[in-house]
Design a protein around this motif. Sequence first.
Motif, PDB file in Angstrom:
ATOM      1  N   ALA A 127       0.845  -1.179   0.000  1.00  0.00           N
ATOM      2  CA  ALA A 127       0.000   0.000   0.000  1.00  0.00           C
ATOM      3  C   ALA A 127       0.888   1.238   0.000  1.00  0.00           C
ATOM      4  CB  ALA A 127      -0.895   0.013   1.232  1.00  0.00           C
ATOM      5  N   SER A 128       0.369   2.321  -0.534  1.00  0.00           N
ATOM      6  CA  SER A 128       1.137   3.562  -0.514  1.00  0.00           C
ATOM      7  C   SER A 128       0.251   4.715  -0.064  1.00  0.00           C
ATOM      8  CB  SER A 128       1.744   3.857  -1.884  1.00  0.00           C
ATOM      9  OG  SER A 128       0.723   4.019  -2.842  1.00  0.00           O
ATOM     10  N   PHE A 129       0.886   5.694   0.569  1.00  0.00           N
ATOM     11  CA  PHE A 129       0.211   6.878   1.070  1.00  0.00           C
ATOM     12  C   PHE A 129       0.916   8.094   0.481  1.00  0.00           C
ATOM     13  CE2 PHE A 129      -0.465   3.543   4.148  1.00  0.00           C
ATOM     14  CZ  PHE A 129      -1.766   3.731   4.588  1.00  0.00           C
ATOM     15  N   ASN A 130       0.246   9.244   0.533  1.00  0.00           N
ATOM     16  CA  ASN A 130       0.851  10.479   0.078  1.00  0.00           C
ATOM     17  C   ASN A 130       0.519  11.570   1.093  1.00  0.00           C
ATOM     18  OD1 ASN A 130       2.048  12.519  -1.325  1.00  0.00           O
ATOM     19  ND2 ASN A 130       0.817  12.309  -3.168  1.00  0.00           N
ATOM     20  N   ALA A 131       1.463  11.861   1.948  1.00  0.00           N
ATOM     21  CA  ALA A 131       1.329  12.849   3.014  1.00  0.00           C
ATOM     22  C   ALA A 131       0.232  12.489   4.011  1.00  0.00           C
ATOM     23  CB  ALA A 131       1.094  14.245   2.445  1.00  0.00           C
ATOM     24  N   PRO A 132       0.313  11.288   4.609  1.00  0.00           N
ATOM     25  CA  PRO A 132      -0.647  10.976   5.671  1.00  0.00           C
ATOM     26  C   PRO A 132      -0.411  11.927   6.837  1.00  0.00           C
ATOM     27  CG  PRO A 132       1.115   9.345   5.638  1.00  0.00           C
ATOM     28  CD  PRO A 132       1.321  10.239   4.447  1.00  0.00           C
ATOM     29  N   THR A 133      -1.492  12.508   7.361  1.00  0.00           N
ATOM     30  CA  THR A 133      -1.318  13.557   8.363  1.00  0.00           C
ATOM     31  C   THR A 133      -1.665  13.116   9.771  1.00  0.00           C
ATOM     32  OG1 THR A 133      -3.493  14.407   7.818  1.00  0.00           O
ATOM     33  CG2 THR A 133      -1.604  15.464   6.752  1.00  0.00           C
ATOM     34  N   LYS A 134      -2.854  12.654   9.998  1.00  0.00           N
ATOM     35  CA  LYS A 134      -3.294  12.266  11.339  1.00  0.00           C
ATOM     36  C   LYS A 134      -3.953  10.899  11.272  1.00  0.00           C
ATOM     37  CE  LYS A 134      -2.570  16.498  13.159  1.00  0.00           C
ATOM     38  NZ  LYS A 134      -2.241  17.286  12.021  1.00  0.00           N
ATOM     39  N   MET A 135      -4.101  10.262  12.459  1.00  0.00           N
ATOM     40  CA  MET A 135      -4.764   8.965  12.504  1.00  0.00           C
ATOM     41  C   MET A 135      -5.521   8.815  13.811  1.00  0.00           C
ATOM     42  SD  MET A 135      -1.599   6.386  13.002  1.00  0.00           S
ATOM     43  CE  MET A 135      -0.089   7.283  12.975  1.00  0.00           C
ATOM     44  N   THR A 136      -6.443   7.866  13.819  1.00  0.00           N
ATOM     45  CA  THR A 136      -7.206   7.506  15.009  1.00  0.00           C
ATOM     46  C   THR A 136      -7.456   6.011  14.951  1.00  0.00           C
ATOM     47  OG1 THR A 136      -9.115   8.128  16.378  1.00  0.00           O
ATOM     48  CG2 THR A 136      -9.515   7.915  14.013  1.00  0.00           C
ATOM     49  N   THR A 137      -7.892   5.434  16.057  1.00  0.00           N
ATOM     50  CA  THR A 137      -8.147   4.000  16.081  1.00  0.00           C
ATOM     51  C   THR A 137      -9.421   3.678  16.843  1.00  0.00           C
ATOM     52  OG1 THR A 137      -7.214   1.818  16.612  1.00  0.00           O
ATOM     53  CG2 THR A 137      -6.742   3.615  18.147  1.00  0.00           C
ATOM     54  N   ASP A 138     -10.033   2.561  16.476  1.00  0.00           N
ATOM     55  CA  ASP A 138     -11.165   2.029  17.234  1.00  0.00           C
ATOM     56  C   ASP A 138     -10.744   0.779  17.992  1.00  0.00           C
ATOM     57  OD1 ASP A 138     -10.963   0.052  15.270  1.00  0.00           O
ATOM     58  OD2 ASP A 138     -12.885   0.529  14.326  1.00  0.00           O
ATOM     59  N   GLY A 139      -9.444   0.509  18.015  1.00  0.00           N
ATOM     60  CA  GLY A 139      -8.905  -0.661  18.706  1.00  0.00           C
ATOM     61  C   GLY A 139      -8.702  -1.845  17.786  1.00  0.00           C
ATOM     62  N   THR A 140      -9.432  -1.904  16.696  1.00  0.00           N
ATOM     63  CA  THR A 140      -9.304  -2.975  15.713  1.00  0.00           C
ATOM     64  C   THR A 140      -8.655  -2.474  14.428  1.00  0.00           C
ATOM     65  OG1 THR A 140     -11.296  -4.025  16.596  1.00  0.00           O
ATOM     66  CG2 THR A 140     -10.595  -4.718  14.404  1.00  0.00           C
ATOM     67  N   ASN A 141      -8.965  -1.234  14.081  1.00  0.00           N
ATOM     68  CA  ASN A 141      -8.466  -0.622  12.858  1.00  0.00           C
ATOM     69  C   ASN A 141      -7.840   0.729  13.162  1.00  0.00           C
ATOM     70  OD1 ASN A 141      -9.799  -2.606  10.996  1.00  0.00           O
ATOM     71  ND2 ASN A 141     -11.609  -1.744  11.958  1.00  0.00           N
ATOM     72  N   ILE A 142      -6.931   1.137  12.287  1.00  0.00           N
ATOM     73  CA  ILE A 142      -6.388   2.488  12.316  1.00  0.00           C
ATOM     74  C   ILE A 142      -6.962   3.198  11.097  1.00  0.00           C
ATOM     75  CG2 ILE A 142      -4.303   3.900  12.122  1.00  0.00           C
ATOM     76  CD1 ILE A 142      -2.792   1.538  13.444  1.00  0.00           C
ATOM     77  N   TYR A 143      -7.432   4.421  11.297  1.00  0.00           N
ATOM     78  CA  TYR A 143      -7.972   5.235  10.207  1.00  0.00           C
ATOM     79  C   TYR A 143      -7.027   6.397   9.987  1.00  0.00           C
ATOM     80  CZ  TYR A 143     -11.992   2.382  11.247  1.00  0.00           C
ATOM     81  OH  TYR A 143     -12.814   1.302  11.475  1.00  0.00           O
ATOM     82  N   VAL A 144      -6.627   6.615   8.740  1.00  0.00           N
ATOM     83  CA  VAL A 144      -5.610   7.596   8.398  1.00  0.00           C
ATOM     84  C   VAL A 144      -6.179   8.639   7.446  1.00  0.00           C
ATOM     85  CG1 VAL A 144      -3.329   7.925   7.364  1.00  0.00           C
ATOM     86  CG2 VAL A 144      -3.832   5.813   8.623  1.00  0.00           C
ATOM     87  N   ALA A 145      -5.926   9.916   7.747  1.00  0.00           N
ATOM     88  CA  ALA A 145      -6.231  10.992   6.807  1.00  0.00           C
ATOM     89  C   ALA A 145      -5.058  11.054   5.830  1.00  0.00           C
ATOM     90  CB  ALA A 145      -6.413  12.314   7.539  1.00  0.00           C
ATOM     91  N   ASP A 146      -5.253  10.507   4.647  1.00  0.00           N
ATOM     92  CA  ASP A 146      -4.235  10.436   3.600  1.00  0.00           C
ATOM     93  C   ASP A 146      -4.377  11.701   2.744  1.00  0.00           C
ATOM     94  OD1 ASP A 146      -2.294   9.545   1.865  1.00  0.00           O
ATOM     95  OD2 ASP A 146      -3.407   7.792   1.174  1.00  0.00           O
ATOM     96  N   ALA A 147      -3.797  12.799   3.233  1.00  0.00           N
ATOM     97  CA  ALA A 147      -4.098  14.148   2.737  1.00  0.00           C
ATOM     98  C   ALA A 147      -3.931  14.330   1.237  1.00  0.00           C
ATOM     99  CB  ALA A 147      -3.260  15.175   3.486  1.00  0.00           C
TER     100      ALA A 147
END
Length: 182
Positions: free
Chosen positions: A1-21
Motif C-alpha cells: 500500500a502507498s500513502f501520500n502525506a498521511p497527516t493524522k490517525m485515530t483507532t477504534d482498537g481494531t483498525n487504524i484510520y488515516v487521513a491520507d491528505a
Amino acid sequence: ASFNAPTKMTTDGTNIYVADAENHRIRKIVISTGVVSTLAGSGTSGFADDNGTAAVFSYPNGITTDNGTNLYVADTHNNRIRKIVISTGVVTTLAGSGTVGSANDDNGTAASFNYPRGITTDGTNIYVADTSNHMIRKIVISTGVVSTLAGSGTRTFADGTGPSASFDYPTGVTIVGTDLYV
C-alpha cells in the motif's frame, strides 16, 4: 500500500484510520493483518458527500472517532467538518459552508471555518483547531451547532478565557480527562 502525506490517525482498537491528505482519501488499516483499504474518498481533490470512494475530499487532515461508530474529519481545503459512518462509508457534512473566511458561528453548514486541521471528540462535542482563524471551535454532534470555544481570531499569543485567549495557527487538539489541549 502507498500513502501520500498521511497527516493524522485515530483507532477504534481494531483498525487504524488515516487521513491520507494528498491522496484525498480516508484509509483503513486492519491492525491484526496490516491490510490497507480506502474507506472514503475518490483520490481527486474536490467536494462531494456520497458513499465510500464516490465521496470527494480536499486535503483531509485531522481525524477522530466516537468509539468506533463514526469518524469525523477536518476536510481542510474544503473548510468543512465531515462525518463518515464507519459501517457503511457514507460521508456527510456535519459543519462548514465550504467558504474560506472568518469564523462564523452558526448551525451546521451555515457555519464557516478557515483551514481546520486538528480535531478531537469527547463523544458529545467535536473540538476543532480552526487553524487560519486562530480559534478553537466546538460542534455539538447531535445538532451541528458551531460555537467558538477560545480564541480572539487575531494571530497573536495570549493566555485567557474564551475570546480573551489568542492563538497563532493552532493545528492540533486532544482531550485528556476533562481538559482540552491545543
